[in-house]
Each structure stands twice: as structure tokens, then as C-alpha cells.
Design an enzyme around this catalytic site. Structure first.
Site, PDB file in Angstrom:
ATOM      1  CG  MET A   1      20.625 -32.551 -51.413  1.00 23.62           C
ATOM      2  SD  MET A   1      19.231 -31.410 -51.515  1.00 23.62           S
ATOM      3  CE  MET A   1      20.017 -29.892 -50.978  1.00 23.62           C
TER       4      MET A   1
ATOM      5  CB  CYS B   1      14.741 -33.322 -54.220  1.00 26.21           C
ATOM      6  SG  CYS B   1      15.065 -32.785 -52.532  1.00 26.21           S
TER       7      CYS B   1
ATOM      8  CE  LYS C   1      16.953 -40.846 -56.650  1.00 25.75           C
ATOM      9  NZ  LYS C   1      15.808 -40.352 -55.857  1.00 25.75           N
TER      10      LYS C   1
ATOM     11  CG  ASN D   1      15.567 -44.484 -55.216  1.00 24.81           C
ATOM     12  OD1 ASN D   1      15.094 -43.364 -55.016  1.00 24.81           O
ATOM     13  ND2 ASN D   1      16.409 -45.035 -54.373  1.00 24.81           N
ATOM     14  N   GLY D   2      13.684 -46.468 -53.865  1.00 27.91           N
ATOM     15  CA  GLY D   2      12.656 -46.204 -52.868  1.00 27.91           C
ATOM     16  C   GLY D   2      12.320 -47.419 -52.026  1.00 27.91           C
ATOM     17  N   GLY D   3      12.516 -47.322 -50.719  1.00 25.99           N
ATOM     18  CA  GLY D   3      12.086 -48.374 -49.803  1.00 25.99           C
ATOM     19  C   GLY D   3      12.870 -49.662 -49.848  1.00 25.99           C
TER      20      GLY D   3
ATOM     21  N   GLY E   1      19.567 -45.792 -51.277  1.00 27.71           N
ATOM     22  CA  GLY E   1      19.873 -44.491 -50.715  1.00 27.71           C
ATOM     23  C   GLY E   1      20.273 -44.628 -49.266  1.00 27.71           C
TER      24      GLY E   1
END
EC number: 1.3.1.91
Length: 315
Positions: A2, A83, A122, A194-196, A216
Site C-alpha cells: 500500500m 494485511c 494472499k 512470502n515473508g522475510g 516485498g
């Protein structure tokens, strides 16, 4: 992300990674249906393949937004149920929907019926102190039964109380093994981790256990990572940062001719020389100059020049 991955950002990332699938920032379905679509759904043809990420919890409204997104040319519609921000919770969408799998399934079914492009999800592993893999798997199965065949799994829980969105990206422990187990147990589903993920090696390691990796903030703060990964995964020649950036000049000059301010574009390229000699000067020149009236491509060239060491001529 965002307020980050707007069309200028995505055009830049496409130059870096020709084979990546790009995602828009999350847009609420109500805004798509009732708001300024030309602004919210702005997309340059070079971005493809690109997915529109939606937020919302009303199946009929999400279906309308999905149809509009597909008609606007997006290649995928992604529903974000991961989110954790307060603003998102207040609107009853995002991660709190992981506690309502039937509603998510109804939303997915409505979206699939309304458009002809793939509809994906997601999500997180769970909410707050939900640490039951069986509950996570049941959520996935419920949504998959509605027709969703691809899941981007941010491999940590979302804490809806007591943690900021930033802390939600850092504090809850990562459990990639849950995403890996999901792929083993549901091989027909596409599972993207996803993530880290902050390095090339970390992203590559996930391919042994899942169908892909989503980057991301690492891709935003160190965008050259996207280029290195694209070359590693799909082949091609590794280009220099300066060469990649100069290939963006026609786009930038077209945008300036249309009255767009340089600062709205250059804010996305500040990390290109992250960790490189002159990287700080590159960022400073753009940060201080792009907001000024009349700022144009010559400012970008000045910033690029700051990354090159001065030539030394032997006496």
C-alpha cells in the site's frame, strides 16, 4: 504494498525483472467500483503480467471489482487476507478474514464467476495465537474448494492487537515449513512463499519446496535484487544498475511531458545503488532535487554520475 507499488514502481521493476509477476498495491473493492479508476487502476502496457490486489469482505462488491480489474487488462486478481493494519481491521478485511474462511470462499467464488482471469489469495498462517496447522490447512481447503488454485503464503501469523504493521512483518516467527507442508500435501495448488526474504540465496532456496517466492520490501529497498534473481532463474545477461536505469528514460520523459512530477517516479528508484559506492550520494541528489520545479532527466544523470569513482590520470 500500500502506497508503494504504484504504476511508476511497477514499470521500474519490470525493467529489472522481465519475467516476474508484479502486484499492485492493495485497493479496496469499494474504491475500484466507486472511485477514480483511472488513478487507482493506472497501468502501463509494459507491466504485464501484473495482478490487481483487492481488499474487501463483501462478495458482490469484490465480484464487481474483479470484473472491472479484468476488463482493465489485469492478468490476475488477488484477494488480500493477510494485511494486519488497524485501518484494514476496522473495515473488516485483510488478515481478520482468516477467521472467516466461509466468507473468503464465498468471495472467491463470486470473483471467479465475475471475471475470466485467475483469482488468487494472499494470506498469513493464522491470526494472533492460532498456532494450529490443521486450522490453517482447513482455511486453505475451504477457499480452494471455491475455486482458488494459487496461494501466496506470508509464512507468519498476523497479530491484530498490540503490534504495528511494521512489527507484524518482523516479530511473529517465520514458519516456512507450514508453506512447504501445504505444497507437499496439496500438490495441485500453487504455493508461493512470502515473508522475510531479503537475499538471493534465500529466495532461491524456497524453489526446492514451493512454486515460487514473493519479495516485498526487500525488492523495494534493494531493487537490484530483482534483477539478479530474474537472471538467476530465467537466464540472460546481468546488466549494470546504470544501464537498467537509463532504459527507463523514455518512460520518465513521457511522464514529465504529461505533467507528472519527477519526484513521484524517482522515489521508487532510491535504493537502486543500495550498498554500492556512491549509493548515498545517488539517493541524496534525487531526494533533494526531484521535488523542485523543472526537475528532469538531467538530475537522474547527475545522480548516476555520483556513483562512478573519479578517473585518476597518472602523472
Amino acid at each position: 504494498m500500500m502506497d508503494w507499488t504504484d504504476t511508476h514502481c511497477r514499470v521500474f521493476h519490470r525493467l529489472l525483472a522481465p519475467h516476474a509477476r508484479l502486484y499492485t498495491e492493495m485497493v479496496h473493492a469499494n474504491a475500484v467500483v466507486l472511485g477514480d479508476r483511472d488513478r487507482l487502476l493506472a497501468m502501463d502496457p509494459v507491466e504485464h503480467p501484473v495482478a490487481l490486489q483487492l481488499g474487501g469482505s463483501e462478495p458482490a462488491l469484490l465480484a464487481q471489482a474483479a470484473r472491472i480489474g479484468a476488463e482493465r487488462g489485469f492478468d490476475e486478481i488477488n484477494l488480500n487476507v493477510g494485511c494486519p493494519s488497524d485501518r484494514v481491521q476496522a473495515g473488516r478485511f485483510g488478515a481478520c478474514l482468516m477467521r472467516e474462511p466461509a466468507l473468503v470462499a464465498d468471495s472467491i467464488a463470486a470473483m471467479i464467476a465475475a471475471c475470466t482471469v485467475p483469482v488468487t489469495v494472499k494470506c498469513r498462517l493464522g491470526v494472533d495465537d492460532d498456532h494450529d496447522y490443521g486450522r490453517f490447512l482447513a482455511f486453505i481447503d475451504t477457499v480452494a474448494q471455491a475455486g482458488c488454485r494459487a496461494f501466496v503464503v506470508h509464512a507468519r501469523n498476523a497479530w491484530l492487537k498490540g503490534l504495528s504493521p511494521k512489527e507484524n512483518r518482523e516479530v511473529p516467527p517465520l514458519r516456512y515449513d507450514w508453506a512447504y507442508a501445504l505444497k507437499r500435501e496439496r500438490p495441485a495448488l500453487a504455493v508461493i512463499v512470502n515473508g522475510g526474504i531479503v537475499t538471493e540465496a534465500e529466495a532461491m532456496a524456497h524453489l526446492a519446496h514451493a512454486d515460487g517466492a514473493m519479495l516485498g520490501r526487500a525488492a523495494y529497498h534493494d531493487p537490484y535484487l530483482l534483477h539478479r534473481l530474474d537472471v538467476a532463474w530465467f537466464g540472460g545477461e546481468l546488466r549494470t544498475r546504470a544501464d537498467l536505469l537509463r532504459s527507463m528514460r523514455p518512460y520518465v520523459e513521457t511522464q514529465l511531458a504529461q505533467g507528472k512530477a519527477l519526484k513521484h517516479i524517482t522515489r521508487h528508484i532510491l535504493g537502486l545503488f543500495h550498498g554500492q559506492p556512491g549509493g548515498r550520494a545517488f539517493r541524496q541528489i534525487l531526494s533533494e532535487g526531484a521535488h523542485r520545479d523543472g526537475a528532469d532527466w538531467t538530475l537522474v544523470e547527475r545522480a548516476i554520475a555520483a556513483t562512478s569513482p573519479p578517473s585518476r590520470i597518472a602523472a
